[in-house]
Enzyme design. Structure first.
Site, PDB file in Angstrom:
ATOM      1  N   HIS A  75       8.272   0.908  11.446  1.00  0.00           N
ATOM      2  CA  HIS A  75       8.403  -0.490  11.007  1.00  0.00           C
ATOM      3  C   HIS A  75       9.760  -0.734  10.351  1.00  0.00           C
ATOM      4  O   HIS A  75      10.257   0.103   9.606  1.00  0.00           O
ATOM      5  CB  HIS A  75       7.294  -0.838  10.017  1.00  0.00           C
ATOM      6  CG  HIS A  75       5.960  -1.042  10.671  1.00  0.00           C
ATOM      7  ND1 HIS A  75       4.910  -1.665  10.053  1.00  0.00           N
ATOM      8  CD2 HIS A  75       5.517  -0.712  11.911  1.00  0.00           C
ATOM      9  CE1 HIS A  75       3.877  -1.714  10.871  1.00  0.00           C
ATOM     10  NE2 HIS A  75       4.215  -1.127  11.996  1.00  0.00           N
ATOM     11  N   TYR A 387      11.352   0.676  -1.443  1.00  0.00           N
ATOM     12  CA  TYR A 387      10.153   0.765  -0.602  1.00  0.00           C
ATOM     13  C   TYR A 387      10.351   1.783   0.523  1.00  0.00           C
ATOM     14  O   TYR A 387       9.462   2.577   0.802  1.00  0.00           O
ATOM     15  CB  TYR A 387       9.822  -0.614  -0.013  1.00  0.00           C
ATOM     16  CG  TYR A 387       8.500  -0.645   0.706  1.00  0.00           C
ATOM     17  CD1 TYR A 387       7.307  -0.809   0.015  1.00  0.00           C
ATOM     18  CD2 TYR A 387       8.432  -0.478   2.091  1.00  0.00           C
ATOM     19  CE1 TYR A 387       6.084  -0.807   0.669  1.00  0.00           C
ATOM     20  CE2 TYR A 387       7.223  -0.478   2.758  1.00  0.00           C
ATOM     21  CZ  TYR A 387       6.056  -0.647   2.041  1.00  0.00           C
ATOM     22  OH  TYR A 387       4.842  -0.643   2.688  1.00  0.00           O
TER      23      TYR A 387
HETATM   24  C1  DHB Z   1      -1.362   1.542   3.110  1.00  0.00           C
HETATM   25  C2  DHB Z   1      -1.695   1.824   1.823  1.00  0.00           C
HETATM   26  C3  DHB Z   1      -0.907   1.377   0.803  1.00  0.00           C
HETATM   27  O1  DHB Z   1      -1.220   1.659  -0.464  1.00  0.00           O
HETATM   28  C4  DHB Z   1       0.222   0.625   1.054  1.00  0.00           C
HETATM   29  O2  DHB Z   1       0.978   0.173   0.030  1.00  0.00           O
HETATM   30  C5  DHB Z   1       0.562   0.348   2.354  1.00  0.00           C
HETATM   31  C6  DHB Z   1      -0.235   0.810   3.389  1.00  0.00           C
HETATM   32  C7  DHB Z   1      -2.222   2.035   4.204  1.00  0.00           C
HETATM   33  O3  DHB Z   1      -3.241   2.669   3.909  1.00  0.00           O
HETATM   34  O4  DHB Z   1      -1.906   1.807   5.370  1.00  0.00           O
END
Ligand code: DHB
Ligand code: FAD
Length: 401
Positions: A75, A387
């Site tokens: 992504h 992130y």
């Molecule tokens: C997922 C879990 C998360 O805590 C997050 O921030 C993004 C994705 C997941 O389980 O896909």
């Protein structure tokens, strides 16, 4: 009581314990992994889903990336949704073309178990560690129970990779470590559903009724989370109620449509922040959730666990192969520092997106922050950089050999 000997006794076959055993074996160091659950349980336990840029590259570099590269979803952005409007954060564009890979934690665990077993690794499933002794003395020992029989392992190093509820932290000498903790006033109801995702990228959605997250595992499997009360009983949520609540929270002015399907897994996760300092004493070293927990909104828990182990493996190779203790001495400080940065980012994301019932001051601040993030390129860049690649930030590079 019968006994075995190994160089590193590893407690826990989550991502941290398995990855450590893999990296040590590549350097010719033996380990025994003790795991209280079965292999089948571990390989089907649904947890994290986002692999950061630097961690994915490291998995590739150590021979674990093949299936992730084939089946994982790369992504380049995420969506922040609030007030019924969608705002894309173009992560790759903002953060040096870096990407995240959506690939379930249980898939990483499957890849690691397969790699360890193919290499003749000693993984003991259904083996519960009961006690660790002599971490300040010459014969560190782990007592454990396997198939109803108690045995011991003596070793040079005990690696506590047994998660937040494990026993490793209890083996620290009294007063030797300090814990910092915060429990957040909500939980997540998570589901996995057999339905194609209704989005190409993850949606982090703030709604007055609560946070919602739309993630995925494949083109046929969607993962969702809903903010609920901390003591919420799972039984109160019928399938229809879950879909209705997801639709309410994700609704947009331009008519977003959410497809539903059979729910095949559901659970409630409490939200906790926890950091232990230091995370190594004598011959006991901790890694992953055994040493720190972050709320999942920043998708950092598993990345942090794998980053700890990347450093720990370097430090143990330096000690056990090159007789150089200096990296092990630096291990805890580097991990604790990284854990605080992950804690800060995860707390930022959590407080940004979870409204607090009855606290309208807080709730208005959230909207102002969200507007800032979605209108200022600098603010968006700061979020994007953390992130996509926090656990491998340059800030920590000086601490690894
Ligand atoms: C997922 C879990 C998360 O805590 C997050 O921030 C993004 C994705 C997941 O389980 O896909
Ligand atoms: P764990 O995966 O917890 O592994 C520890 C292992 O030790 C376990 O397999 C356990 O069975 C074993 N063990 C414990 N005690 C003993 C013992 N005495 N003897 C032998 N074995 C023992 N992070 C995200 O980024 N996104 C998410 O969506 C997300 N969802 C989560 C949902 C839940 C319910 C939980 C608990 C965590 C979630 N996390 C999430 C966090 C992420 O999954 C963890 O950070 C990650 O699992 C840490 O890996 P670990 O190897 O350190 O610990």
């Amino acid at each position: 009581m019968s006994g075995a000997r190994t160089q590193v006794a590893i407690l826990g076959a989550g991502p941290a314990g398995l990855f450590l055993s893999h990296l040590l074996a590549r350097a010719g160091i033996d380990s025994i992994v003790l795991e209280c659950h079965s292999r089948d349980y571990l390989e089907h336990r649904i947890r994290a889903g986002v692999v950061e840029h630097g961690i994915a590259k490291h998995l590739d570099a150590v021979g674990l990336g093949e299936r992730m590269r084939r089946e994982g979803l790369v992504h380049h952005g995420i969506e922040l949704r609030f007030d019924g409007r969608r705002h894309r954060i173009a992560m790759s564009e903002l953060a040096g073309n870096k990407t995240i890979t959506v690939y379930g934690q249980q898939e990483i665990v499957k890849d690691l178990v397969a790699a360890r077993l193919a290499a003749g690794g000693d993984l003991r499933f259904g083996a519960e560690a009961l006690e660790i002794s002599d971490v300040l003395g010459p014969t560190p020992t782990v007592r454990y129970r396997h198939d109803g029989i108690e045995s011991t392992i003596t070793c040079e190093v005990v690696a506590g990779c047994d998660g937040f509820h494990g026993i490793s932290r209890q083996a620290l000498p009294p007063g030797a470590a300090r814990a910092f903790e915060r429990v957040h006033p909500f939980a997540w109801l998570g589901i996995l559903a057999e339905v194609a995702p209704s989005t190409d990228e993850l949606i982090y959605c703030r709604h007055d009724r609560g946070f919602a997250l739309h993630s995925m595992r494949s083109f046929e499997l969607s993962r969702f989370y809903l903010q609920v009360a901390p003591d919420e009983p799972l039984e109160r949520w019928s399938d229809a109620a879950i879909w209705a609540e997801l639709r309410r929270r994700f609704a947009t002015e331009d008519g977003f449509e959410l497809a539903d399907g059979p729910i095949i897994e559901r659970s409630i996760t409490t939200m906790r922040s926890f950091i232990l300092e230091p995370q190594a004493i004598g011959s006991l070293v901790l890694a992953g959730d055994a040493a720190h927990i972050v709320p999942p909104t920043g998708a950092k828990g598993m990345n942090l666990a794998l980053a700890d182990v990347r450093d720990l493996a370097h430090a143990l190779i330096a000690k056990l192969v090159h007789h150089d203790e200096s990296f092990l001495k630096a291990y805890s400080a580097a991990c604790v520092r990284r854990a605080w940065h992950a804690q800060e980012f995860s707390t930022f994301m959590t407080t940004l997106l979870h409204p607090l019932a009855g606290d309208d001051f807080n709730n208005h601040l959230q909207l102002a922050r969200l507007e800032e993030l979605t209108s200022s390129r600098d603010a968006a860049r700061h979020l994007a950089e953390r992130y996509v690649d926090l656990a491998s930030m340059r800030l920590f590079a000086d601490a690894t050999p």
